[in-house]
Write a protein that holds these residues in place. Structure first.
Motif, mmCIF file in Angstrom:
data_model
loop_
_atom_site.group_PDB
_atom_site.id
_atom_site.type_symbol
_atom_site.label_atom_id
_atom_site.label_comp_id
_atom_site.label_asym_id
_atom_site.label_seq_id
_atom_site.Cartn_x
_atom_site.Cartn_y
_atom_site.Cartn_z
ATOM 1 N N ILE A 161 0.857 -1.173 0.000
ATOM 2 C CA ILE A 161 0.000 0.000 0.000
ATOM 3 C C ILE A 161 0.898 1.230 0.000
ATOM 4 O O ILE A 161 2.025 1.193 0.500
ATOM 5 C CB ILE A 161 -0.951 0.003 1.215
ATOM 6 C CG1 ILE A 161 -1.999 1.120 1.101
ATOM 7 C CG2 ILE A 161 -0.190 0.117 2.515
ATOM 8 C CD1 ILE A 161 -3.110 0.994 2.125
ATOM 9 N N SER A 162 0.415 2.301 -0.568
ATOM 10 C CA SER A 162 1.192 3.537 -0.645
ATOM 11 C C SER A 162 1.500 4.090 0.745
ATOM 12 O O SER A 162 0.683 3.987 1.663
ATOM 13 C CB SER A 162 0.411 4.574 -1.454
ATOM 14 O OG SER A 162 1.011 5.846 -1.355
ATOM 15 N N ARG A 163 2.668 4.702 0.887
ATOM 16 C CA ARG A 163 2.993 5.398 2.140
ATOM 17 C C ARG A 163 2.349 6.782 2.176
ATOM 18 O O ARG A 163 2.484 7.489 3.171
ATOM 19 C CB ARG A 163 4.516 5.563 2.287
ATOM 20 C CG ARG A 163 5.252 4.252 2.392
ATOM 21 C CD ARG A 163 6.501 4.282 3.210
ATOM 22 N NE ARG A 163 7.362 5.429 3.108
ATOM 23 C CZ ARG A 163 8.385 5.656 3.936
ATOM 24 N NH1 ARG A 163 8.649 4.806 4.915
ATOM 25 N NH2 ARG A 163 9.165 6.709 3.782
ATOM 26 N N ASN A 164 1.655 7.168 1.100
ATOM 27 C CA ASN A 164 1.048 8.491 1.040
ATOM 28 C C ASN A 164 -0.383 8.533 1.551
ATOM 29 O O ASN A 164 -1.019 9.580 1.502
ATOM 30 C CB ASN A 164 1.078 9.019 -0.403
ATOM 31 C CG ASN A 164 2.475 9.397 -0.844
ATOM 32 O OD1 ASN A 164 3.287 9.825 -0.042
ATOM 33 N ND2 ASN A 164 2.765 9.224 -2.126
ATOM 34 N N VAL A 165 -0.907 7.402 2.010
ATOM 35 C CA VAL A 165 -2.271 7.391 2.535
ATOM 36 C C VAL A 165 -2.250 7.629 4.043
ATOM 37 O O VAL A 165 -1.207 7.497 4.704
ATOM 38 C CB VAL A 165 -2.980 6.058 2.220
ATOM 39 C CG1 VAL A 165 -3.023 5.813 0.727
ATOM 40 C CG2 VAL A 165 -2.309 4.888 2.942
ATOM 41 N N SER A 166 -3.392 7.991 4.588
ATOM 42 C CA SER A 166 -3.482 8.210 6.034
ATOM 43 C C SER A 166 -3.333 6.888 6.774
ATOM 44 O O SER A 166 -3.515 5.804 6.207
ATOM 45 C CB SER A 166 -4.812 8.865 6.399
ATOM 46 O OG SER A 166 -5.895 7.994 6.108
#
Length: 400
Positions: free
Chosen positions: A368-373
């Protein structure tokens, strides 16, 4: 569908993935066999998923697919509200089994729901966060100059930040810190600088020799503002990915306590957080020598070393370079990772404290992206296990 049924779906998807990569244990094989014996629909799906041509065709088809639009079509087909967990909960009951298989191949290859929609979303702005949520980390760090003065880099405008002897330090428009030693005036006084990232921060720096360094959260690098002589040495704590400029007359070395990595020109990742049992070095290109005390190993591309304690240096062939470099590529990638490993990464990146006392035996697969909450990551973990969570400010509590 109840939570336990949803958990079983994701678990079966992960078993099929492991079957495709020939990594099933005997216990997992028995579980998969039981699932296959439960009905013809399961066996039909398994045959399609494990067909070589179908898997490859589906890989290529999904690679060229707008995943958001694709899941929109599934939402419409089965009349569900637009939530990925609802899709996952009903996917095996789609009448169009070819489409169901294609979606499950995606789940199987990436393992469960981690890649469903969140992977390529832009960073979450603090203003758009839901209550009781935590924003992801950002580019931020502190530069400490030789005289002890500090500069908060995330608040500093682009352009010249400082100078150290004949070296000019610039912050570039893409967020890097660039050490320009082209004004090569001779200076016998070695000025050491330190760049430190906090929890929830990462940063990039181009060293005086042109070597590039990416610092993960809660990490630091100490280095001379200008390299001289026949060696180049830096000190690193935490985690960093390095691309070293080749110079056969001046080998480059990275020191972390008693641990040292010596290179000529290469790309590698070093994971050396204080308090963790081992220092792990993963080589992508070139050749490096890892030394700790009386132990020494030479690594080739694709190998990984793990050093710490009386065990000396353990060499790992065919290392999981994707997982090791995930942070550098803006992702969390977990391939059979234990809960402690997952929690450590989340605590550093989101600058939180996670209480998972009494929890053991959990392992995670997916990306999963590290840019999500933070809640997005925790929700995906909840969907693929029976772990539950509560967020209270910067404190997270996990329960069964």
């Amino acid at each position: 569908m109840e939570d336990k049924d949803l958990h079983q779906l994701f678990y079966i998807a992960s078993l099929i993935r492991r079957y495709l990569t020939a990594t099933l244990t005997a216990e997992e094989q028995a579980t998969l066999s039981t699932w296959l014996a439960a009905g013809e629909k399961n066996r039909q799906l398994f045959r399609e998923l494990t067909d070589e041509h179908f898997v490859e065709d589906t890989r290529q088809e999904l690679a060229a697919t707008d995943m958001q639009a694709s899941f929109e079509r599934v939402y419409t087909a089965i009349g569900l509200r637009k939530q990925p967990e609802a899709i996952a909960a009903r996917i095996l009951w789609l009448r169009n089994w070819k489409w169901a298989a294609a979606v499950l191949v995606l789940m199987a290859i990436t393992t469960a729901a981690f890649l469903i929609i969140e992977k390529n979303k832009p960073p979450v702005a603090a203003a758009t966060l839901q209550p009781h949520d935590v924003a992801p980390g950002t580019h931020k760090a502190t530069l400490t100059l030789a005289n002890g003065s500090s500069i908060i880099l995330d608040n500093t405008p682009d352009g010249i930040v400082a100078s150290q002897g004949a070296t000019v330090i610039r912050k570039t428009s893409n967020g890097q810190l660039l050490y320009d030693a082209s004004q090569t005036g001779r200076n016998n006084n070695i000025a050491y600088n330190t760049i430190t990232t906090p929890n929830g921060g990462e940063f990039q720096v181009v060293l005086p020799d042109g070597s590039k360094v990416w610092l993960n959260a809660a990490s630091s690098i100490r280095f001379p503002a200008a390299f001289s002589g026949n060696s180049r040495q830096v000190e690193i704590t935490g985690e960093a990915y390095l691309e070293i400029t080749r110079n056969v007359t001046a080998p480059f070395s990275v020191v972390s306590g008693k641990h040292a990595v010596t290179v000529l020109g290469t790309s590698f990742n070093i994971h050396a957080y204080t308090g963790e049992e081992n220092i792990v070095t993963t080589l992508l290109q070139g050749s490096i020598r890892v030394t700790e005390g009386a132990y020494s190993k030479v690594l080739q591309p694709g190998q990984q070393s793990s050093a710490g304690g009386a065990a000396g240096i353990q060499l790992i062939n065919n290392a999981d370079t994707e997982a090791a470099l995930a942070w550098r590529n803006g992702q969390f990638v977990f391939n059979d990772a234990d809960l402690k490993t997952v929690v450590s990464q989340l605590e550093r990146w989101y600058d939180v404290s996670i209480d998972y006392s009494g929890m053991s035996g959990y392992r995670f697969n997916g990306e999963i992206s590290r840019n999500v909450s933070l809640s997005k990551v925790l929700k995906m973990m909840e969907l693929t296990s029976n772990i539950h969570y509560t967020i209270n400010g910067k404190n997270i509590h996990m329960t069964r």
